[in-house]
Design an enzyme around this catalytic site. Structure first.
Site, PDB file in Angstrom:
ATOM      1  N   TRP A 136       0.824  -1.213   0.000  1.00 34.79           N
ATOM      2  CA  TRP A 136       0.000   0.000   0.000  1.00 34.79           C
ATOM      3  C   TRP A 136       0.856   1.260   0.000  1.00 34.79           C
ATOM      4  O   TRP A 136       1.848   1.356   0.703  1.00 34.79           O
ATOM      5  CB  TRP A 136      -0.887  -0.003   1.247  1.00 34.79           C
ATOM      6  CG  TRP A 136      -1.595   1.291   1.495  1.00 34.79           C
ATOM      7  CD1 TRP A 136      -1.116   2.381   2.158  1.00 34.79           C
ATOM      8  CD2 TRP A 136      -2.924   1.629   1.079  1.00 34.79           C
ATOM      9  NE1 TRP A 136      -2.062   3.382   2.180  1.00 34.79           N
ATOM     10  CE2 TRP A 136      -3.183   2.949   1.528  1.00 34.79           C
ATOM     11  CE3 TRP A 136      -3.923   0.953   0.375  1.00 34.79           C
ATOM     12  CZ2 TRP A 136      -4.394   3.586   1.306  1.00 34.79           C
ATOM     13  CZ3 TRP A 136      -5.136   1.601   0.148  1.00 34.79           C
ATOM     14  CH2 TRP A 136      -5.366   2.894   0.608  1.00 34.79           C
ATOM     15  N   MET A 137       0.410   2.252  -0.790  1.00 32.24           N
ATOM     16  CA  MET A 137       1.028   3.578  -0.792  1.00 32.24           C
ATOM     17  C   MET A 137      -0.070   4.622  -0.716  1.00 32.24           C
ATOM     18  O   MET A 137      -1.145   4.442  -1.284  1.00 32.24           O
ATOM     19  CB  MET A 137       1.836   3.774  -2.075  1.00 32.24           C
ATOM     20  CG  MET A 137       2.346   5.201  -2.278  1.00 32.24           C
ATOM     21  SD  MET A 137       3.190   5.407  -3.870  1.00 32.24           S
ATOM     22  CE  MET A 137       1.832   5.151  -5.015  1.00 32.24           C
ATOM     23  N   ASN A 138       0.212   5.747  -0.031  1.00 32.94           N
ATOM     24  CA  ASN A 138      -0.708   6.875  -0.118  1.00 32.94           C
ATOM     25  C   ASN A 138       0.053   8.192  -0.211  1.00 32.94           C
ATOM     26  O   ASN A 138       0.877   8.342  -1.115  1.00 32.94           O
ATOM     27  CB  ASN A 138      -1.775   6.854   0.984  1.00 32.94           C
ATOM     28  CG  ASN A 138      -1.250   6.763   2.389  1.00 32.94           C
ATOM     29  OD1 ASN A 138      -0.557   5.813   2.747  1.00 32.94           O
ATOM     30  ND2 ASN A 138      -1.588   7.725   3.228  1.00 32.94           N
ATOM     31  N   ASP A 139      -0.158   9.148   0.659  1.00 33.80           N
ATOM     32  CA  ASP A 139       0.254  10.537   0.465  1.00 33.80           C
ATOM     33  C   ASP A 139       1.694  10.716  -0.009  1.00 33.80           C
ATOM     34  O   ASP A 139       2.624  10.146   0.587  1.00 33.80           O
ATOM     35  CB  ASP A 139       0.121  11.311   1.778  1.00 33.80           C
ATOM     36  CG  ASP A 139      -1.258  11.230   2.380  1.00 33.80           C
ATOM     37  OD1 ASP A 139      -2.055  10.404   1.916  1.00 33.80           O
ATOM     38  OD2 ASP A 139      -1.529  11.980   3.325  1.00 33.80           O
ATOM     39  N   ARG A 210      -1.715  17.562  11.785  1.00 32.38           N
ATOM     40  CA  ARG A 210      -0.872  16.747  10.909  1.00 32.38           C
ATOM     41  C   ARG A 210      -0.501  17.462   9.604  1.00 32.38           C
ATOM     42  O   ARG A 210      -1.036  18.490   9.254  1.00 32.38           O
ATOM     43  CB  ARG A 210      -1.564  15.424  10.578  1.00 32.38           C
ATOM     44  CG  ARG A 210      -2.962  15.527   9.966  1.00 32.38           C
ATOM     45  CD  ARG A 210      -3.552  14.125   9.841  1.00 32.38           C
ATOM     46  NE  ARG A 210      -4.911  14.084   9.325  1.00 32.38           N
ATOM     47  CZ  ARG A 210      -6.007  14.127  10.081  1.00 32.38           C
ATOM     48  NH1 ARG A 210      -5.902  14.234  11.390  1.00 32.38           N
ATOM     49  NH2 ARG A 210      -7.210  14.056   9.521  1.00 32.38           N
ATOM     50  N   ASP A 211       0.441  16.835   8.912  1.00 35.36           N
ATOM     51  CA  ASP A 211       0.822  17.176   7.538  1.00 35.36           C
ATOM     52  C   ASP A 211       1.397  18.585   7.394  1.00 35.36           C
ATOM     53  O   ASP A 211       0.796  19.452   6.747  1.00 35.36           O
ATOM     54  CB  ASP A 211      -0.367  17.019   6.586  1.00 35.36           C
ATOM     55  CG  ASP A 211      -1.001  15.650   6.666  1.00 35.36           C
ATOM     56  OD1 ASP A 211      -0.270  14.683   6.912  1.00 35.36           O
ATOM     57  OD2 ASP A 211      -2.229  15.538   6.477  1.00 35.36           O
TER      58      ASP A 211
END
Length: 595
Positions: A136-139, A210-211
């Site tokens: 899995w990959m995201n941001d 976050r982020d």
């Protein structure tokens, strides 16, 4: 794909696809969810985990019996379907000529798909989009240029093709530094002992912090970052300042906030030039430069990326949108399809600002587990201010993508009568770069009733039939068009006498597989009075179609999973499902190499 055995598992286990041995006996009797477990676990890296193996051992006493029953039922059901549904038999193929005509309405009308076609997951993996080898990959995170190399980081689950569980009791900001700054590849990183650097301040929830953005340097010699947060339902961006990246002070005023928008994730903040097309380094922008600033946030409530253009006050350290009606969460989006958690960076090597975005899957979680991977990153895009309007950005694939272009097909000056459909010879394939331009129709010469139904992409998709449109392209289309992804324009007359131009990406008939998201994405666009054309650029890569509209004024990303329209059996067609003729000016299609 390896053979499977079938077991009953609970809802949590169905989501996580993991179960301890002492739980296996219980779930066989209780919960009623089905999950498929590979019989040949060596084919799946996730099942090397002892928990998977213990589950397999616990249910093996059921495997032979259940497998035999399931195979028999599937064979009987398949035979009955084939005998009773002649419509499922392959239709006669479109003739392989330079331009093969068919009725657009025949193939674009909605239909109920009967039966089920299982996807070949090898055909879904992209060939020139970024994605990890597995899992899995995201941001996207921290893209940058350092010592001659572009670096790209991303969130990743190293253990499985699902998002995974994480401890969200407290969100904090932490710091890591390269172990060896002389290494241009930055292969090793070290977390500092002072972590965590920042925790949620009073008034901000423990999981609403976050982020952070890329840090920028201001004239007072201090670095600043913005961090996404929320208070109640108000989305906002906090600002912290530092001189050493170890000691931080919270700015008293928010960078910006909008009531009712909820949590702001993946905040981004950067300048754009009012006069040129080069990107700008946020840290090197002076107060007297002719610039605007862009503020972007990913809204957790609807999973869309919104941006707005405005002015940053270097005195007040706050941002004000030029148009409050199109502020963050209220107006403009980077992309009107499957696109989220995006991140830009300034590329000093070519003086450009580049945007990365995450495109997650539209199939089921179980499909992701079977194929062993999930999600891709969209093609990196350059961002510039639209100098014609001054109120939106233009996005375009980075120029490096052109180096993958191979054989080319060109068609010019084709008149598409109402209901026409033309297959493009020599343009088959699942890896394509397509540019097409249509002449804007002469809408003033027609006596069109004002009672026209306004185009809503999700209501009927390409099967709608108007005066001017839908017209555009079919890509990843099977021979008999039972699978097709339509990207098209639709023009409608508003009651005020002005014409509205809508662009849509219709994935409602993109796949015969079950469990697929069939959303039709789209948006309306503004056509400048000086523009007498409508243009599309489509980047097609097996399971993703990225659409750039009118030289980048809008973008739409779709995830599609054809089962028949794969490789050389995936075709391109022009179509016009409207009643009036449309003139196609130029069509260019390149075969794309692997990256």
């Amino acid at each position: 794909m390896a053979p499977v055995i079938i077991s009953f598992v609970s809802d949590m286990e169905r989501q996580n696809c993991r179960v301890a041995e002492n739980e296996a006996g219980k779930v066989l009797e209780d919960e009623g969810y089905y999950v498929q477990i590979p019989d040949k676990k060596a084919d799946y890296a996730e099942f090397e985990n002892p928990e998977f193996r213990s589950l397999g051992n616990c249910i093996r006493f059921r495997s032979i019996f259940l497998t035999a029953i399931c195979i028999a039922l599937i064979m009987c059901l398949s035979l009955l379907i084939c005998l009773s549904q002649p419509g499922l038999a392959p239709s006669k193929s479109v003739k392989d000529t330079a331009w093969s005509k068919q009725s657009a309405s025949k193939f674009l009308m909605p239909s109920i798909i009967k039966g089920e076609s299982l996807p070949s997951f090898a055909d879904e993996r992209t060939s020139f989009h970024f994605q990890p080898e597995r899992n899995w990959m995201n941001d996207p995170n921290g893209p940058m240029f350092y010592k001659g190399y572009y670096h790209f980081f991303y969130q990743y689950n190293p253990d499985a093709a699902v998002w995974g569980s994480s401890n969200e009791s407290l969100q904090s900001q932490n710091k890591a530094v390269p172990e060896d700054l002389s290494d241009p590849l930055l292969r090793k990183w070290v977390k500092v002992s002072q972590n965590p650097m920042l925790v949620p301040p009073p008034g901000i929830g423990h999981t609403d912090f976050r982020d952070p953005t890329t840090a920028w340097l201001e004239s007072d010699g201090l670095w600043r970052i913005a961090i996404g947060a929320k208070e109640g339902t108000t989305g906002l961006a906090l600002v912290y300042k530092t001189s050493d990246f170890l000691n931080w002070t919270l700015q008293r005023s928010f960078l910006h906030q909008i009531a009712g928008t909820g949590m702001w994730e993946c905040v981004d903040f950067y300048p754009v030039s009012l006069t040129g097309t080069n990107g700008l380094d946020t840290s090197k922008v002076q107060g007297n430069q002719l610039v605007k600033h862009v503020l972007k946030a990913s809204l957790g409530s609807n999973k869309h990326d919104y941006y707005t253009i405005g002015t940053y006050s270097t005195d007040l350290k706050t941002f004000v949108a030029d148009d409050p009606t199109r502020d963050v969460g209220l107006g403009l989006r980077y992309d009107y399809g499957k696109f989220y958690a995006s991140k830009t960076f300034y590329d000093p090597a070519q003086e450009r600002r580049i945007l990365w975005g995450w495109a997650n899957e539209s199939d089921s979680q179980l499909d992701d587990i079977k194929k062993g991977w999930a999600s891709v990153q969209t093609i990196p895009r350059t961002l510039v201010l639209d100098h014609h309007t001054g109120s939106n950005l233009l996005q375009w694939p980075i120029s490096e993508l052109d180096s993958l272009r191979g054989d080319k097909v060109v068609k010019q000056d084709i008149l598409l009568d109402g209901g026409a459909m033309l297959k493009v010879d020599g343009a088959s394939g699942a890896q394509l770069d397509i540019e097409v331009t249509f002449k804007y129709p002469d809408v003033q010469t027609l006596d069109v009733p004002l009672e026209q139904k306004e185009c809503v992409c999700s209501q009927g998709g390409a099967a709608q039939r108007g005066v001017f449109g839908p017209f555009g392209l079919l890509v990843l289309a099977a021979d008999d068009l039972v699978e097709q992804t339509a990207v098209y324009f639709y023009l409608t007359l508003r009651p005020n006498g002005k014409w509205m131009t809508t662009v849509c990406s219709d994935q409602s008939r993109s796949s015969l597989a079950k469990g697929i998201d069939r959303t039709v994405y789209g948006t309306s666009i503004n056509i400048a009075p000086t523009e007498n054309f409508l243009s599309l650029r489509l980047i097609v890569d097996h399971s993703i179609v990225e659409t750039f509209v009118q030289q980048g004024i809008a973008c739409i990303t779709s995830r599609v999973y054809p089962t028949l329209a794969v490789e050389r059996d995936a075709h391109v067609l022009l179509f016009n499902n409207g009643s009036e003729s449309i003139a196609m000016h130029t069509l260019e299609i390149w075969q794309m190499s692997n990256a």
